[in-house]
Scaffold this motif. Structure first.
Motif, PDB file in Angstrom:
ATOM      1  N   ALA A 154       0.738  -1.017   0.325  1.00 25.61           N
ATOM      2  CA  ALA A 154       0.206  -0.042  -0.002  1.00 25.61           C
ATOM      3  C   ALA A 154       0.783   1.136   0.131  1.00 25.61           C
ATOM      4  CB  ALA A 154      -0.954  -0.042   1.353  1.00 25.61           C
ATOM      5  N   ALA A 155       1.843   1.368   0.806  1.00 21.03           N
ATOM      6  CA  ALA A 155       2.746   2.292   0.950  1.00 21.03           C
ATOM      7  C   ALA A 155       3.536   2.638  -0.336  1.00 21.03           C
ATOM      8  CB  ALA A 155       3.774   2.238   1.737  1.00 21.03           C
ATOM      9  N   LEU A 156       3.728   1.733  -1.187  1.00 22.38           N
ATOM     10  CA  LEU A 156       4.308   1.758  -2.669  1.00 22.38           C
ATOM     11  C   LEU A 156       3.445   2.483  -3.493  1.00 22.38           C
ATOM     12  CD1 LEU A 156       6.587   0.835  -4.737  1.00 22.38           C
ATOM     13  CD2 LEU A 156       5.083  -1.183  -5.103  1.00 22.38           C
ATOM     14  N   VAL A 157       2.271   1.802  -3.446  1.00 24.01           N
ATOM     15  CA  VAL A 157       1.134   2.252  -4.510  1.00 24.01           C
ATOM     16  C   VAL A 157       0.745   3.705  -3.979  1.00 24.01           C
ATOM     17  CG1 VAL A 157      -1.241   2.285  -5.134  1.00 24.01           C
ATOM     18  CG2 VAL A 157       0.272   0.066  -4.833  1.00 24.01           C
ATOM     19  N   ASP A 199       3.857   7.071  -8.662  1.00 24.62           N
ATOM     20  CA  ASP A 199       2.920   7.442  -9.741  1.00 24.62           C
ATOM     21  C   ASP A 199       2.566   6.088 -10.533  1.00 24.62           C
ATOM     22  OD1 ASP A 199       2.125   7.923 -12.866  1.00 24.62           O
ATOM     23  OD2 ASP A 199       2.456   9.901 -12.130  1.00 24.62           O
ATOM     24  N   SER A 200       1.157   5.984 -10.629  1.00 25.57           N
ATOM     25  CA  SER A 200       0.640   4.784 -11.203  1.00 25.57           C
ATOM     26  C   SER A 200       1.383   4.216 -12.499  1.00 25.57           C
ATOM     27  CB  SER A 200      -0.599   4.772 -11.234  1.00 25.57           C
ATOM     28  OG  SER A 200      -1.135   5.578 -12.194  1.00 25.57           O
ATOM     29  N   ALA A 201       1.664   4.968 -13.191  1.00 23.01           N
ATOM     30  CA  ALA A 201       2.147   4.790 -14.414  1.00 23.01           C
ATOM     31  C   ALA A 201       3.719   4.328 -14.402  1.00 23.01           C
ATOM     32  CB  ALA A 201       2.443   5.980 -15.550  1.00 23.01           C
ATOM     33  N   ALA A 202       4.365   4.331 -13.293  1.00 24.06           N
ATOM     34  CA  ALA A 202       5.836   3.665 -13.096  1.00 24.06           C
ATOM     35  C   ALA A 202       5.575   2.484 -12.506  1.00 24.06           C
ATOM     36  CB  ALA A 202       6.403   4.691 -12.206  1.00 24.06           C
ATOM     37  N   VAL A 209      -2.491  -4.584 -15.552  1.00 26.50           N
ATOM     38  CA  VAL A 209      -3.349  -5.238 -15.388  1.00 26.50           C
ATOM     39  C   VAL A 209      -4.628  -4.811 -14.574  1.00 26.50           C
ATOM     40  CG1 VAL A 209      -1.715  -7.430 -14.723  1.00 26.50           C
ATOM     41  CG2 VAL A 209      -2.622  -5.935 -12.802  1.00 26.50           C
ATOM     42  N   VAL A 210      -4.561  -3.427 -14.437  1.00 26.46           N
ATOM     43  CA  VAL A 210      -5.522  -2.590 -13.873  1.00 26.46           C
ATOM     44  C   VAL A 210      -6.193  -1.687 -14.841  1.00 26.46           C
ATOM     45  CG1 VAL A 210      -6.080  -0.786 -12.176  1.00 26.46           C
ATOM     46  CG2 VAL A 210      -4.612  -2.688 -11.539  1.00 26.46           C
ATOM     47  N   PRO A 216      -6.442   5.815 -11.332  1.00 25.68           N
ATOM     48  CA  PRO A 216      -6.587   7.097 -10.474  1.00 25.68           C
ATOM     49  C   PRO A 216      -6.963   6.983  -9.257  1.00 25.68           C
ATOM     50  CG  PRO A 216      -7.460   7.584 -12.750  1.00 25.68           C
ATOM     51  CD  PRO A 216      -7.379   6.086 -12.796  1.00 25.68           C
ATOM     52  N   LEU A 217      -7.578   5.888  -8.797  1.00 28.35           N
ATOM     53  CA  LEU A 217      -8.198   5.599  -7.580  1.00 28.35           C
ATOM     54  C   LEU A 217      -7.233   4.706  -6.631  1.00 28.35           C
ATOM     55  CD1 LEU A 217     -11.842   5.032  -8.259  1.00 28.35           C
ATOM     56  CD2 LEU A 217     -10.664   7.186  -7.558  1.00 28.35           C
ATOM     57  N   LEU A 218      -6.238   4.038  -7.196  1.00 24.96           N
ATOM     58  CA  LEU A 218      -5.462   3.090  -6.736  1.00 24.96           C
ATOM     59  C   LEU A 218      -4.673   3.562  -5.533  1.00 24.96           C
ATOM     60  CD1 LEU A 218      -3.876   1.005  -9.355  1.00 24.96           C
ATOM     61  CD2 LEU A 218      -5.516   0.243  -8.158  1.00 24.96           C
TER      62      LEU A 218
END
Length: 503
Positions: free
Chosen positions: A245-248, A252-255, A261-262, A268-270
């Motif tokens: 969770a801390a990583l996410v 940035d989600s793109a990285a 897979v999402v 944007p909500l992750l």
């Protein structure tokens, strides 16, 4: 004996749930109202009804238009499928917005049904019922994270605590924090600090419900190269969940590796789902996180069942349905269950109630792949079991069923099919899968998977000898091949084997 539902598949009338959520509007149609309902159609439209509600107080026009378009489509689909039993619900966005009542009226006209606007506590209760319907003997706190709100409720067995609702849905938190992760953390921490259901969570299980948390779990699965693709009952240890969770939250989600897979609409909500999960872990220290694919919709179906129907074991009900649909002679699974009951009782193998339950499910599923080419029966059976819509079974249990049935076709060594799921099993369960597979393999040669044969025979350990007893009129069934299969089973038990003919 476990209670098992017995109506023939297809005999019940189809039923549908339309769920107007803050992020998506979804239609799920089921084959019928039963303890193990099978979806026959599932579609969602990402409408974002809750986007901006926190800051503007209103449902966005674009989201309203998308939702009404989806509802008109769902009405047409239900007409085409002959689904007349349709329940429509709406949750946080429609509940909280100033123009929510006007939207509900327009939505009612679009879907052609009355719409239940669920209060937050009612939503929490239904989510908990969904978990009760699909997780074997749950004990912990259910958290249903939607686009507009988070519902929390304690559950132990079939007993519910008092539910609470918090304004921490992904869209709501994104708007309230103005897309600032630090502000989102502050808001979540403050809201969660006083959440009473979390006071009892320490050392118990947190059941995570909702699309955003399922997306997080899917990403976690991919990064672990996890051997199963089934989301329901996926378990994450608390420390691992907190680190992930801390990583996410902070990247940035793109990285993020494997982010593909999402779905793009969920990405944007992750981070906001991760923020809420991280704060729940910090506040309550659960033993582990379990992802539940069942929630409000399944809770609605479960609530409509009678008390007797609720007590039916959904794993065995689902296994029986597959036996009825796919086996060459329905009813053989019951014979095999009773036959292996007597066999197990005669051995020194200790068997827990859960292991017995899994064995009975495997017996019901033992002949579901017979129509496949002999070379591919094990693979066919494994695919049905590992990918089937079973509930009330964890992933090691699913792996046990798969391996037992692979070994029923391929022998105790299992051929090349066992590698994928072997890592999910303890040594204890792996050994039991081999023993059961070998026993089912012998039973097939005796009975040709026909009901009524095994009850007239017995497989019992007597004085450290595995003994198959056949009645006199079945004497011709004895053969070297049957004896060889008995010896294969006996070797796993460390004993000899013989065939006796009853006089």
């Amino acid at each position: 004996m476990h209670p098992i539902a017995q109506p023939a598949p297809g005999s019940a009338k189809p039923v549908a749930i339309v769920d107007i959520g803050s992020n998506s509007v979804r239609l799920v149609a089921y084959q019928g109202l039963s303890r193990a309902p099978t979806p026959i159609f599932n579609e969602k439209a990402m409408c974002g009804l809750g986007k901006g509600v926190v800051t503007t107080g209103r449902l966005p026009e674009e989201g309203v238009d998308k939702a009404l378009t989806a509802l008109r489509r769902y009405r047409a689909l239900c007409d085409m499928m002959g689904v007349h039993d349709i329940e429509v619900i709406a949750t946080a966005a429609a509940r909280d917005a100033q123009n929510g009542p006007a939207f509900i009226e327009a939505a009612r006209a679009a879907i052609g049904r009355d719409i239940s606007l669920l209060p937050g506590k009612r939503e929490a209760e239904l989510s908990a019922l969904g978990v009760i319907s699909s997780v074997h003997q749950p004990d912990g706190v259910v958290g249903d994270l939607g686009g507009g709100s988070l519902e929390l409720i304690d559950v132990k067995g079939d007993v519910l605590g008092k539910g609470v609702t918090l304004p921490l849905g992904g869209l709501a938190l994104m708007d309230a924090s103005k897309r600032s992760p630090r502000e989102a953390t502050r808001i979540a921490r403050k809201a969660i600090a006083d959440a009473k259901p979390l006071e009892t969570l320490k050392g118990r299980i947190f059941y995570a419900v909702g699309g955003t948390w399922r997306s997080l779990a899917k990403l976690h699965m991919r990064q672990r190269n996890y051997p199963l693709g089934v989301m329901h009952n996926y378990r994450i240890q608390t420390n691992e969940a907190a680190d992930f969770a801390a990583l996410v939250e902070h990247v940035d989600s793109a990285a993020i590796e494997d982010i593909d897979v999402v779905s793009a609409a969920r990405r944007p909500l992750l981070a906001y789902g991760a923020v809420v999960l991280d704060e729940i872990i910090r506040r309550a220290r659960p033993k582990e996180i379990i992802i539940s694919a069942a929630g409000v919709r399944e809770g609605l179906l479960f609530e409509r069942l009678s008390e007797a129907e609720r007590k039916v074991d959904p794993l065995l009900a689902g296994s029986r349905e597959l036996e009825t649909l796919f086996s060459r002679a329905p009813g053989y699974g019951d014979d095999l269950s009773a036959w292996t009951d007597a066999f197990m009782a005669s051995t020194d193998i200790d068997e827990t109630a859960e292991e017995k339950r899994l064995r009975h499910a495997a017996c019901l599923l033992s002949d579901i792949a017979w129509r496949a080419h002999p070379e591919y029966r094990a693979e066919r059976a494994m695919n049905i079991v590992t990918q089937g819509p079973f509930v009330s079974i964890d992933h090691p249990g699913r792996a046990f069923l798969s391996l037992a049935i692979i070994m029923r076709h391929e022998g105790p060594d299992g051929g090349g099919g066992i590698g994928t799921v072997r890592s999910l099993l303890t040594t204890r369960l792996f050994v039991r899968a081999r023993v059961l597979g070998a026993a089912m393999r012998a039973a097939y040669l005796i009975s040709a998977s026909m009901p009524g044969i095994l009850p007239r025979t017995s497989l019992i350990v007597r004085k450290r000898v595995l003994t198959l007893t056949l009645p006199g009129d079945y004497a011709d069934l004895a053969s070297e091949r049957v004896l060889n299969r008995l010896k294969s089973l006996a070797r796993l038990l460390g004993m000899d084997a013989q065939i006796d003919i009853a006089v």
